[in-house]
Structure formats: C-alpha cells, structure tokens
Design an enzyme around this catalytic site. Structure first.
Site, PDB file in Angstrom:
ATOM      1  CG  ASP A  59      25.419 -37.397  58.798  1.00 58.54           C
ATOM      2  OD1 ASP A  59      24.909 -38.210  57.995  1.00 58.54           O
ATOM      3  OD2 ASP A  59      26.610 -37.442  59.135  1.00 58.54           O
ATOM      4  CG  HIS A 104      33.247 -44.461  56.951  1.00 57.66           C
ATOM      5  ND1 HIS A 104      33.968 -45.196  56.024  1.00 57.66           N
ATOM      6  CD2 HIS A 104      32.249 -45.278  57.367  1.00 57.66           C
ATOM      7  CE1 HIS A 104      33.420 -46.382  55.889  1.00 57.66           C
ATOM      8  NE2 HIS A 104      32.383 -46.480  56.690  1.00 57.66           N
TER       9      HIS A 104
HETATM   10  O1  RIB Z   1      29.631 -43.322  54.123  1.00 61.19           O
HETATM   11  C1  RIB Z   1      30.043 -42.965  55.413  1.00 61.19           C
HETATM   12  C2  RIB Z   1      29.491 -41.629  55.784  1.00 61.19           C
HETATM   13  O2  RIB Z   1      28.067 -41.659  55.736  1.00 61.19           O
HETATM   14  C3  RIB Z   1      29.839 -41.242  57.234  1.00 61.19           C
HETATM   15  O3  RIB Z   1      29.929 -39.852  57.331  1.00 61.19           O
HETATM   16  C4  RIB Z   1      28.658 -41.757  58.006  1.00 61.19           C
HETATM   17  O4  RIB Z   1      28.452 -41.031  59.209  1.00 61.19           O
HETATM   18  C5  RIB Z   1      27.535 -41.479  57.044  1.00 61.19           C
HETATM   19  O5  RIB Z   1      27.134 -40.128  57.208  1.00 61.19           O
HETATM   20 CA    CA Z   2      28.620 -38.689  58.973  1.00 64.32          CA
END
Ligand code: RIB
Ligand code: CA
Length: 308
Positions: A11, A241
């Site tokens: 996303d 992340h």
């Molecule tokens: O919590 C972090 C995640 O949520 C990552 O994938 C960031 O891109 C959001 O989608």
């Molecule tokens: Ca993400």
C-alpha cells in the site's frame, strides 16, 4: 543461489516505496508481480507510487496490478496524516512512465502462484485484503505459495495505530483473521522487530548526505517521519517497517522467531486489530519474528538505498 520468485502486495506508502526500492537493488529477486491494496493510500494511488519506486530505482519492468480498494467488512480511512495526500510524504515527484497492468491484483496473484506451485514467495506489506480475497478465489493458494511474509501486527509490544493494534491489521482485521487462520508457511514480521531498526543518528546523516535518486527520495519522504517522531517522543528517528519485512523475506536468518497460532481481535471495541499469541488455540502455527539483527539489516538497507 537461485533468485527468489517474489510477489509483493503493498500500500505504497512511504516505507512500502523504500521496500520496493530496496528490493530493486537485490540480485536474488526474480520479480513476478506487485499488487496494491487500500491502506496508506487508495489502491490506484498505490499503483502509481509502486511505479514511481521501480522507476526511481531503475528497477526491472514488473507488472503492477491494482487490488481491492476497501477493507473486507468495515470501512477504514487511508493514512494521509502519516503518508501525506500523495502517499509519498507529499514529496513532489515526476509521474511514472509506465501504467498499471490490466487485471485485478488478487486474481493475478492466485494465477501466478498456481502457475508455479510451491515456488512463489509472497511479501505482504499492507492490509491483508488482497491476500484474503485471493484465498477465497483459490483455496489451494496456501499450498501453491512456498512462503508468505507479512509485515503486520504487534504481539508483545503496543500498537502504532491504537494502543492495541498495528496499522496493517487494524485497517482490515477480518482479512487478517482469514489470512492468519489459513494453512500457509507464514512468517509475521510485526512491530516487535520492526521497531528495533529505527533509522537515526549516523544512518540518518549518511542517508541525507547520499546523492543518488533512491537516497534523495528516501530522505525527503522520511524527513516527515523523523520530525514527527522527534516531536512525539523526543527521538529523531524513522521506522522502516516494510524494508525490515522485505529483508527478512530474502534472509530469514536476520531474525529469531517463536512459532504459535496468532489470534486477531475482530471486535468493534478498543482491542480491534490486536494480534495475540494463542498457543492453546487450534489455529495454524505462524512463525513470529521476535528479534532482529539490527546492524546487519541497517547495513544492507543503507547499501541498497544509497547506491546510485
Ligand atoms: O504499521 C506499519 C505498516 O503500516 C507499514 O506497512 C506501513 O506502510 C503501513 O502500511
Ligand atoms: Ca505498508
């Protein structure tokens, strides 16, 4: 070593873009496809940003397919505050030359896995809506997919969207329940490990000083997160992340694990989207990352992102 046949569902979103640019630099990836899902941004904007990432990294031509543009059951807004209106931290970029490939993300994911049974590694970097729909389309998907890596959840640490829940799971807990209950070889890369590899200090300085297109886009997008965290916690740092999940998918020895069924809270209350270890449940076991080799990850990430 044979390249990993890889499908990325994402996303994009700031850290999704970083993960895609990181993967473009890795020679051990055989790109099969990219699908986008409603989460940080809508699925159409996500496809545009995935193409921005591929072209900024001068990566290969990869089919980018737009996926499901809303959570399975309950509506949840996109994360404009965190990722900006354009999903790139409101950094202005040149529009990509390529356009998304016709077709629906989950359908093409299921087809790609069925075409090469037992070979595909799937990396999920956003809410799990596309994975859940792909499962509903093709119940054989868990058998066709070699391994599934999921960036999501917060098992022994607080959430980042509510005190209970991490964003990808919170955005579509029903989809996460469907996916985490299915019989895959699944690995969960949760905030328990991604929060161990914040970009800060010498690493942040090196990124800001780097001159390549990937590094400049990364520094411009991450400046928003560094400042926001400094104001919130006093620590000028940015979470990585999705790049952590991408690195673990290609090198599982980067982390240590506990294996347990995982329960997702799908209630409408304050615990919605909570992910808990459920060792006494009858659910399928999930390999949950518990510890990350921080220095090894950051060295690899910086090498890829600061290269020309
Ligand atoms: O919590 C972090 C995640 O949520 C990552 O994938 C960031 O891109 C959001 O989608
Ligand atoms: Ca993400």
């Amino acid at each position: 070593m044979k390249p990993v046949p890889l499908w990325v569902d994402c996303d994009p979103g700031i850290d999704d873009v970083l993960a895609l640019m990181y993967l473009c630099g890795r020679r051990d990836v055989e790109w099969i496809g990219i699908s986008t899902v409603h989460g940080n941004v809508d699925a159409t904007r996500g496809a545009t940003n995935a193409l921005v990432a591929l072209e900024t990294a001068r990566g290969p031509s990869v089919p980018v397919l737009i996926g499901v543009d809303r959570p399975l059951v309950h509506w949840s807004p996109v994360a404009e505050d965190e990722h900006g209106r354009n999903g790139l931290g409101d950094v202005v970029v040149v529009a990509p030359r390529q356009r998304p490939t016709a077709g629906l993300g989950p359908v093409q994911l299921a087809r790609a896995a069925a075409a090469r049974p037992g070979e595909l590694v799937v990396l999920a970097l956003g809410p799990l809506t596309n994975l859940a729909v792909a499962l509903l389309i093709d119940p054989d998907l868990p058998r066709n997919v070699r391994e599934l890596y999921i960036m999501g959840g917060a098992v022994h640490v607080p959430g980042n969207t509510t005190p209970a829940a991490e964003f990808n799971i919170w955005h579509d807990p029903e989809a996460a329940h469907v996916v985490l209950s299915a019989p895959w070889a699944a690995t969960l890369v949760s905030l328990d490990v991604t929060e161990q590899a914040l970009l800060e200090g010498e690493y942040w300085n090196a990124l800001e000083a780097a001159q390549g297109a990937k590094a400049r886009l990364a520094a411009l997008m991450l400046a928003r997160w560094v400042e926001a965290r400094r104001i919130r916690t006093g620590r000028a740092a940015a979470g990585l992340h999705d790049p952590v999940a991408a690195a673990i998918a290609l090198a599982p020895t980067l982390a240590e694990y506990e294996t347990t069924p995982v329960r997702v809270d799908v209630s409408q209350g304050p615990d919605r989207g909570r992910t808990s270890a459920a060792p006494d449940s009858l659910g399928f076991p999930v390999r949950c990352a518990t510890r990350l080799d921080r220095e090894r990850f950051l060295a690899d990430f910086m090498t890829q992102i600061t290269s020309p």
